[in-house]
Design an enzyme around this catalytic site. Structure first.
Site, PDB file in Angstrom:
ATOM      1  CE1 TYR A 194      -8.622  -7.600  -4.791  1.00 55.97           C
ATOM      2  CE2 TYR A 194      -9.314  -6.145  -3.012  1.00 55.97           C
ATOM      3  CZ  TYR A 194      -8.439  -6.458  -4.039  1.00 55.97           C
ATOM      4  OH  TYR A 194      -7.367  -5.632  -4.299  1.00 55.97           O
ATOM      5  CE1 TYR A 195     -11.310  -4.792   0.427  1.00 57.99           C
ATOM      6  CE2 TYR A 195     -13.451  -5.296   1.362  1.00 57.99           C
ATOM      7  CZ  TYR A 195     -12.620  -4.436   0.675  1.00 57.99           C
ATOM      8  OH  TYR A 195     -13.106  -3.230   0.240  1.00 57.99           O
ATOM      9  CG  HIS A 210      -2.369   0.109   0.912  1.00 50.61           C
ATOM     10  ND1 HIS A 210      -3.045  -0.865   0.234  1.00 50.61           N
ATOM     11  CD2 HIS A 210      -3.276   1.097   1.145  1.00 50.61           C
ATOM     12  CE1 HIS A 210      -4.322  -0.500   0.091  1.00 50.61           C
ATOM     13  NE2 HIS A 210      -4.473   0.697   0.622  1.00 50.61           N
TER      14      HIS A 210
END
Length: 208
Positions: free
Chosen positions: A180-181, A142
């Site tokens: 997805y997470y 991130h």
């Protein structure tokens, strides 16, 4: 908004008048809807530039990602294209500590971008592996203050187009966000099978 990122640090500034929902920006935008609309419009321009006009048909680098981010959001945020300097989490899940980002990005460039791009002559299984692992590792790092998910999709699309395929169809990812997470979280244990399944769905959807 309950799904906004939890930010700790001095750079977690919001635009005055936005009720702490819109990040401090050059344009004075206070509305979440207005910011979302602007970011989408600018992202469409970036896609046109990167995927259509000037596809980087070569080895990608971390600097490419910073350049894309700066081109996308440079007129909106002061920190566009710069590595994140605040710690961030979402729904109790913490991304990489900001102090580790330079080292992690260098590792990412070496272990993912230099390893797989350009994705020429890859069969489907090899491309699925490359996109899935690259996507998971980028999201876990991130590296930017905002826009990591959308930029990671652009990266996946560039890899697909480098291989001679169409950009991915992300409808499965969008309709089952929990899956997805969970696929991202499992990447912490270097378990990439769930993301490979999602990437395979996205590739087959694009080809349909």
């Amino acid at each position: 908004m309950t799904d906004r990122y939890a930010v700790h640090g001095t750079q977690g500034e919001f635009q005055p008048g936005s009720n702490d929902l819109v990040l401090a920006n050059k344009l004075g935008i206070q509305s979440v809807e207005d910011m979302d609309d602007l970011e989408l419009e600018l992202l469409q321009r970036l896609y046109e530039e990167v995927l259509v006009k000037h596809l980087p048909n070569r080895v990608l680098t971390a600097e490419d990602l910073k350049t894309w981010h700066r081109r996308w959001l440079g007129n909106v945020f002061e920190w566009a294209g710069q590595e994140r300097s605040v710690n961030m989490g979402k729904d109790g899940f913490m991304f990489a500590a900001s102090a580790q980002i330079p080292r992690l990005l260098a590792d990412f460039e070496r272990s993912c971008l230099a390893r797989w791009t350009p994705c020429h002559d890859m069969d489907t299984d090899a491309l699925v592996d490359a996109i899935a692992i690259t996507h998971v590792e980028f999201i876990l790092i991130h590296p930017f203050r905002e826009g990591n998910g959308r930029l990671s999709r652009l990266l996946a699309d560039v890899m697909a187009v480098q291989s001679g395929r169409l950009p991915l169809d992300y409808s499965t990812w969008n309709t089952d966000r929990p899956a997805y997470y969970q696929a991202i979280h499992q990447g912490l244990q270097m378990e990439y099978a769930p993301m490979k399944w999602l990437v395979a769905q996205a590739l087959s959807g694009a080809a349909a």
